[in-house]
Structure formats: structure tokens, C-alpha cells
Design a protein around this motif. Structure first.
Motif, PDB file in Angstrom:
ATOM      1  N   GLY A   1      -1.176   5.780   5.735  1.00 49.32           N
ATOM      2  CA  GLY A   1      -0.017   4.986   5.161  1.00 49.32           C
ATOM      3  C   GLY A   1       0.842   4.060   6.172  1.00 49.32           C
ATOM      4  O   GLY A   1       1.050   2.927   6.353  1.00 49.32           O
ATOM      5  N   ILE A   2       0.959   4.867   7.448  1.00 43.28           N
ATOM      6  CA  ILE A   2       1.534   4.398   8.632  1.00 43.28           C
ATOM      7  C   ILE A   2       0.863   3.204   9.184  1.00 43.28           C
ATOM      8  O   ILE A   2       1.380   2.189   9.400  1.00 43.28           O
ATOM      9  CB  ILE A   2       1.804   5.366   9.768  1.00 43.28           C
ATOM     10  N   ILE A   3      -0.359   3.463   9.435  1.00 47.50           N
ATOM     11  CA  ILE A   3      -1.309   2.515  10.018  1.00 47.50           C
ATOM     12  C   ILE A   3      -1.416   1.207   9.082  1.00 47.50           C
ATOM     13  O   ILE A   3      -1.296  -0.016   9.455  1.00 47.50           O
ATOM     14  CB  ILE A   3      -2.916   3.082  10.308  1.00 47.50           C
ATOM     15  N   PHE A   4      -1.603   1.474   7.910  1.00 45.15           N
ATOM     16  CA  PHE A   4      -1.490   0.372   6.752  1.00 45.15           C
ATOM     17  C   PHE A   4      -0.510  -0.403   6.757  1.00 45.15           C
ATOM     18  O   PHE A   4      -0.542  -1.607   7.079  1.00 45.15           O
ATOM     19  CB  PHE A   4      -1.509   0.722   5.347  1.00 45.15           C
ATOM     20  N   TYR A   5       0.823   0.159   6.829  1.00 48.58           N
ATOM     21  CA  TYR A   5       2.119  -0.938   6.923  1.00 48.58           C
ATOM     22  C   TYR A   5       2.291  -1.411   8.150  1.00 48.58           C
ATOM     23  O   TYR A   5       2.470  -2.680   8.301  1.00 48.58           O
ATOM     24  CB  TYR A   5       3.288   0.155   6.397  1.00 48.58           C
ATOM     25  N   SER A   6       2.070  -0.710   9.157  1.00 45.85           N
ATOM     26  CA  SER A   6       2.300  -1.360  10.582  1.00 45.85           C
ATOM     27  C   SER A   6       1.252  -2.572  10.691  1.00 45.85           C
ATOM     28  O   SER A   6       1.663  -3.500  11.326  1.00 45.85           O
ATOM     29  CB  SER A   6       2.133  -0.335  11.613  1.00 45.85           C
ATOM     30  N   THR A   7       0.057  -2.366  10.282  1.00 46.99           N
ATOM     31  CA  THR A   7      -1.022  -3.193  10.621  1.00 46.99           C
ATOM     32  C   THR A   7      -0.684  -4.644   9.553  1.00 46.99           C
ATOM     33  O   THR A   7      -0.939  -5.673  10.262  1.00 46.99           O
ATOM     34  CB  THR A   7      -2.501  -2.948  10.315  1.00 46.99           C
ATOM     35  N   PHE A   8      -0.349  -4.324   8.608  1.00 43.22           N
ATOM     36  CA  PHE A   8      -0.025  -5.456   7.610  1.00 43.22           C
ATOM     37  C   PHE A   8       1.151  -6.339   8.137  1.00 43.22           C
ATOM     38  O   PHE A   8       1.211  -7.474   8.108  1.00 43.22           O
ATOM     39  CB  PHE A   8       0.272  -4.975   6.034  1.00 43.22           C
ATOM     40  N   ARG A   9       2.065  -5.445   8.371  1.00 40.68           N
ATOM     41  CA  ARG A   9       3.099  -6.177   8.972  1.00 40.68           C
ATOM     42  C   ARG A   9       2.911  -7.067  10.089  1.00 40.68           C
ATOM     43  O   ARG A   9       3.315  -8.155  10.287  1.00 40.68           O
ATOM     44  CB  ARG A   9       4.537  -5.167   9.127  1.00 40.68           C
ATOM     45  N   TRP A  10       2.219  -6.474  10.985  1.00 39.53           N
ATOM     46  CA  TRP A  10       1.818  -7.495  12.266  1.00 39.53           C
ATOM     47  C   TRP A  10       0.975  -8.496  11.821  1.00 39.53           C
ATOM     48  O   TRP A  10       1.083  -9.818  12.413  1.00 39.53           O
ATOM     49  CB  TRP A  10       1.313  -6.436  13.330  1.00 39.53           C
ATOM     50  N   LEU A  11      -0.011  -8.460  10.901  1.00 33.09           N
ATOM     51  CA  LEU A  11      -1.104  -9.449  10.710  1.00 33.09           C
ATOM     52  C   LEU A  11      -0.289 -10.444  10.003  1.00 33.09           C
ATOM     53  O   LEU A  11      -0.547 -11.731   9.996  1.00 33.09           O
ATOM     54  CB  LEU A  11      -2.308  -8.916  10.035  1.00 33.09           C
ATOM     55  N   SER A  12       0.576 -10.144   8.701  1.00 30.66           N
ATOM     56  CA  SER A  12       1.085 -11.078   7.675  1.00 30.66           C
ATOM     57  C   SER A  12       2.353 -11.565   8.391  1.00 30.66           C
ATOM     58  O   SER A  12       2.578 -12.905   7.985  1.00 30.66           O
ATOM     59  CB  SER A  12       1.124 -10.381   6.603  1.00 30.66           C
ATOM     60  N   GLY A  13       3.162 -10.827   9.143  1.00 29.91           N
ATOM     61  CA  GLY A  13       4.348 -11.414   9.124  1.00 29.91           C
ATOM     62  C   GLY A  13       5.260 -11.176   8.206  1.00 29.91           C
ATOM     63  O   GLY A  13       6.717 -11.401   8.426  1.00 29.91           O
ATOM     64  N   LEU A  14       5.201 -10.452   7.100  1.00 32.87           N
ATOM     65  CA  LEU A  14       6.118 -10.052   6.285  1.00 32.87           C
ATOM     66  C   LEU A  14       6.579  -8.816   6.533  1.00 32.87           C
ATOM     67  O   LEU A  14       6.159  -7.676   7.060  1.00 32.87           O
ATOM     68  CB  LEU A  14       5.258  -9.918   4.876  1.00 32.87           C
ATOM     69  N   ASP A  15       7.867  -8.845   6.197  1.00 33.93           N
ATOM     70  CA  ASP A  15       8.899  -7.645   6.321  1.00 33.93           C
ATOM     71  C   ASP A  15       8.587  -6.675   5.271  1.00 33.93           C
ATOM     72  O   ASP A  15       9.612  -6.433   4.504  1.00 33.93           O
ATOM     73  CB  ASP A  15      10.286  -7.953   6.638  1.00 33.93           C
TER      74      ASP A  15
ATOM     75  N   LYS B   1      -9.014   2.432  -0.554  1.00 38.31           N
ATOM     76  CA  LYS B   1      -7.885   2.075   0.218  1.00 38.31           C
ATOM     77  C   LYS B   1      -8.193   1.026   1.285  1.00 38.31           C
ATOM     78  O   LYS B   1      -7.349   0.038   1.661  1.00 38.31           O
ATOM     79  CB  LYS B   1      -7.477   3.307   1.159  1.00 38.31           C
ATOM     80  N   ILE B   2      -9.532   0.987   1.725  1.00 39.86           N
ATOM     81  CA  ILE B   2     -10.106   0.096   2.761  1.00 39.86           C
ATOM     82  C   ILE B   2     -10.279  -1.050   2.036  1.00 39.86           C
ATOM     83  O   ILE B   2      -9.707  -2.480   2.610  1.00 39.86           O
ATOM     84  CB  ILE B   2     -11.432   0.413   3.432  1.00 39.86           C
ATOM     85  N   SER B   3     -10.683  -1.341   0.758  1.00 44.17           N
ATOM     86  CA  SER B   3     -10.623  -2.709   0.130  1.00 44.17           C
ATOM     87  C   SER B   3      -9.562  -3.123  -0.085  1.00 44.17           C
ATOM     88  O   SER B   3      -9.280  -4.272  -0.195  1.00 44.17           O
ATOM     89  CB  SER B   3     -11.521  -2.347  -1.299  1.00 44.17           C
ATOM     90  N   GLN B   4      -8.518  -2.150  -0.525  1.00 41.43           N
ATOM     91  CA  GLN B   4      -7.194  -2.836  -0.734  1.00 41.43           C
ATOM     92  C   GLN B   4      -6.628  -3.429   0.599  1.00 41.43           C
ATOM     93  O   GLN B   4      -5.783  -4.256   0.550  1.00 41.43           O
ATOM     94  CB  GLN B   4      -6.242  -1.527  -1.174  1.00 41.43           C
ATOM     95  N   PHE B   5      -6.650  -2.603   1.657  1.00 35.07           N
ATOM     96  CA  PHE B   5      -6.257  -3.030   2.845  1.00 35.07           C
ATOM     97  C   PHE B   5      -6.858  -4.529   3.198  1.00 35.07           C
ATOM     98  O   PHE B   5      -6.124  -5.442   3.816  1.00 35.07           O
ATOM     99  CB  PHE B   5      -6.674  -2.248   4.054  1.00 35.07           C
ATOM    100  N   ILE B   6      -8.182  -4.631   3.096  1.00 36.94           N
ATOM    101  CA  ILE B   6      -8.582  -5.994   3.397  1.00 36.94           C
ATOM    102  C   ILE B   6      -8.439  -7.184   2.429  1.00 36.94           C
ATOM    103  O   ILE B   6      -8.067  -8.129   2.941  1.00 36.94           O
ATOM    104  CB  ILE B   6     -10.401  -5.891   3.434  1.00 36.94           C
TER     105      ILE B   6
END
Length: 312
Positions: free
Chosen positions: A135-149, A209-214
Motif C-alpha cells: 500500500g505504501i509503495i502503491f500510493y507513493s508511486t501513484f502520487r509521483w507519477l500522476s501528480g495527484l494528491d 493489485k498489479i493490474s489495478q496499479f497499471i
């Protein structure tokens, strides 16, 4: 109608009775009998549909939206929100990991803050070590890639105003990532710290989880494509410098490069990178292809209400 409570059903037969009792009691404390509970059956393989239909016989506030197959949690949630008619809409999971009584706390917070959304946030993410770290990796990576808070440890449970729900439903993607849509819809959204219980086994496998992340990254970020361009330019610059060195070396020193190890390593490295980059581009193209077909993200097979039994 003052309030709609929306939840999805998937392997939920052991939780339905208690969920309906607790959700109904919370709703009655808040708005009396002017509410509805919408349960969306997302192709549940157990007896969730049959059991919930039995409850509609004696519960005029209950509505069952039965989907034609399993479409996925996020699409089922959007279907329930589209069917909800309340001035306020409380979205929650039905597995009792999120407490129906949060409705009262969220409503109080909404009144105090005069906001459009009160959303549940876990102070400490539940689950084992893998679930917490993923969960930590997902949220951190998503925020960095998307720019969404995107808030950390966001849960499904949230109380929303009518105008916010109407705005949320204007998103027409067929591939949905609800947390991202919640954020980009805007309005005044206030967090409320909650403790999520661990009552059931997660239905999100490692593959899901991997599919959702992608899906989430490609739906909200162009940075992977920008990264491909930057890396391509970097490799081109390194290759040009190396080619220049070889030409100068051949013209002045006549020392041919030694061995084939570095050559083969470079070929395999570049070949793997090209394949990966083509895969990333392919994912984006597949999403464009999926959206252009404009297929509905869910199909409703039937809707069950208490009135159906009275008419029968």
C-alpha cells in the motif's frame, strides 16, 4: 430522499444481515425512514444475491441492483452511485471492515466543516507486512507519477453531497480507478481518521493489485511515456558518444574493440528496454481502443425491491 447508502456484494453472504441491521439503524438515527440502501451484486459466486433478495421482502428501504456478471469493485460502486437518489450518499463496503456507524460521525463532520465530502482515512494501514508495504509503495508511486494528491490509506467509506455525486458521475471512463476519480472531481473533501477492521480475507490477489496499479497509473499519468522519451534520448546520446569514440579510435590508433561481451550485453539490454517500452505504449493504446468502443462499464440484469413481492 435524504440519504442513500451504497454498498457492493461479493462473497458477502455472511455479512449481509448484520450490515443491513447496523446500516438501517444508523440511517434512522440520522434521517428517520427517509433513506434507501442500495446493494450492488457484482456477480457474487456465493448466495449473496439470494439472501439479500429475501431481505427485500420485509425491507422497503432496500434495493438490490443485480449485475449480469462480475465487472469489478470500482465499476459496481459507480453503478450503485448512478442509481442512488439521496441528497447525501454514503458509500461503504458491506464486509463490516468499515463500520456502518461511521455515517453518523461523517455527517457530523460534514456539518461542522460545511464540505461536500467526508472520506475515511486509516491512520495505520491494516493487514500483514506485505499488504502494508504494498500500500505504501502503491500510493507513493501513484502520487509521483500522476501528480495527484491522493491521500494515504484511503478507504471506500465516504459521505458525499448530491452535487459531488452528480459531478463524479460525469466521468465516462470504461476503465475506472475510483480513488483517482474522487480526487480529480474536486470540491471540498475533508478526511476523517478511522480504524478499519480485519474481518475477511481480501479479494484482491497479487495479480489484481498489479493490474489495478497499471490501470491507475495509465489512467491518470503521462509520465511513463515521457520517461520513455527521456531514456531514449539518453541512450541515443551515449550511443553517439560511443560511436564517435570508435571512429576516432579507428582513424588514429587503429585499435579495434576487444571481445563481444559488451556488445551482446548492450544488445540484450536495448532489446529488453525496447520490448518494455513497446509494452507501455501498447497499454496506453489498448486503453484508447477500449474507450473508443464506448461500451457500458456494467450491465444490469435485474433490480429487486420490496414492491416486487407485494405486486407478486
Amino acid at each position: 430522499m435524504k440519504l442513500s447508502i451504497v454498498a457492493t456484494l461479493y462473497n458477502s453472504e455472511s455479512y449481509i444481515a448484520e450490515f443491513l441491521l447496523r446500516a438501517s439503524n444508523a440511517a434512522k438515527q440520522l434521517v428517520g425512514n427517509d433513506f434507501e440502501i442500495i446493494l450492488v451484486n457484482d456477480g457474487s459466486p456465493d448466495k449473496s444475491l439470494e439472501l439479500s433478495r429475501e431481505f427485500t421482502k420485509n425491507n422497503e428501504n432496500l434495493v438490490i441492483v443485480d449485475l449480469s456478471r462480475n465487472f469489478g469493485h470500482h465499476k459496481a460502486m459507480m453503478t450503485g452511485l448512478a442509481y442512488a437518489k439521496g441528497d447525501k450518499v454514503f458509500l461503504i463496503d458491506s464486509d463490516l471492515e468499515e463500520e456502518p456507524e461511521w455515517l453518523l460521525l461523517f455527517s457530523k463532520q460534514m456539518s461542522l466543516k460545511n464540505c461536500d465530502v467526508v472520506c475515511g482515512i486509516q491512520e495505520h494501514r491494516k493487514g500483514d507486512l506485505f499488504e502494508r508495504w504494498s500500500g505504501i509503495i502503491f500510493y507513493s508511486t501513484f502520487r509521483w507519477l500522476s501528480g495527484l494528491d491522493l491521500p494515504k490509506n484511503l478507504v471506500v467509506a465516504r459521505l458525499m453531497s448530491r452535487r459531488y455525486v452528480n459531478a463524479l458521475l460525469t466521468h465516462m471512463e470504461s476503465e475506472l480507478f475510483m480513488a483517482g476519480l474522487w480526487v480529480i472531481t474536486g470540491f471540498d473533501q475533508q478526511p476523517y481518521k478511522v480504524v478499519k477492521h480485519n474481518c475477511s480475507e481480501t479479494t484482491y490477489s497479487f495479480y489484481k493489485k498489479i493490474s489495478q496499479f497499471i490501470n491507475s497509473v495509465t489512467a491518470f499519468s503521462k509520465r511513463p511515456l515521457l520517461g520513455i522519451f527521456i531514456i531514449g534520448c539518453f541512450i541515443f546520446m551515449i550511443s553517439a558518444l560511443w560511436a564517435g569514440y570508435l571512429i576516432v579510435n579507428w582513424l588514429f590508433w587503429e585499435r579495434p574493440p576487444n571481445g563481444y561481451t559488451s556488445l551482446m550485453a548492450s544488445i540484450w539490454l536495448l532489446g529488453g528496454m525496447v520490448t518494455a517500452f513497446l509494452g507501455i505504449i501498447g497499454i496506453y493504446l489498448s486503453k484508447v481502443y477500449s474507450e473508443t468502443k464506448q461500451r457500458p462499464y456494467t450491465i444490469i440484469r435485474n433490480i429487486y425491491k420490496s414492491a416486487d413481492f407485494r405486486e407478486g
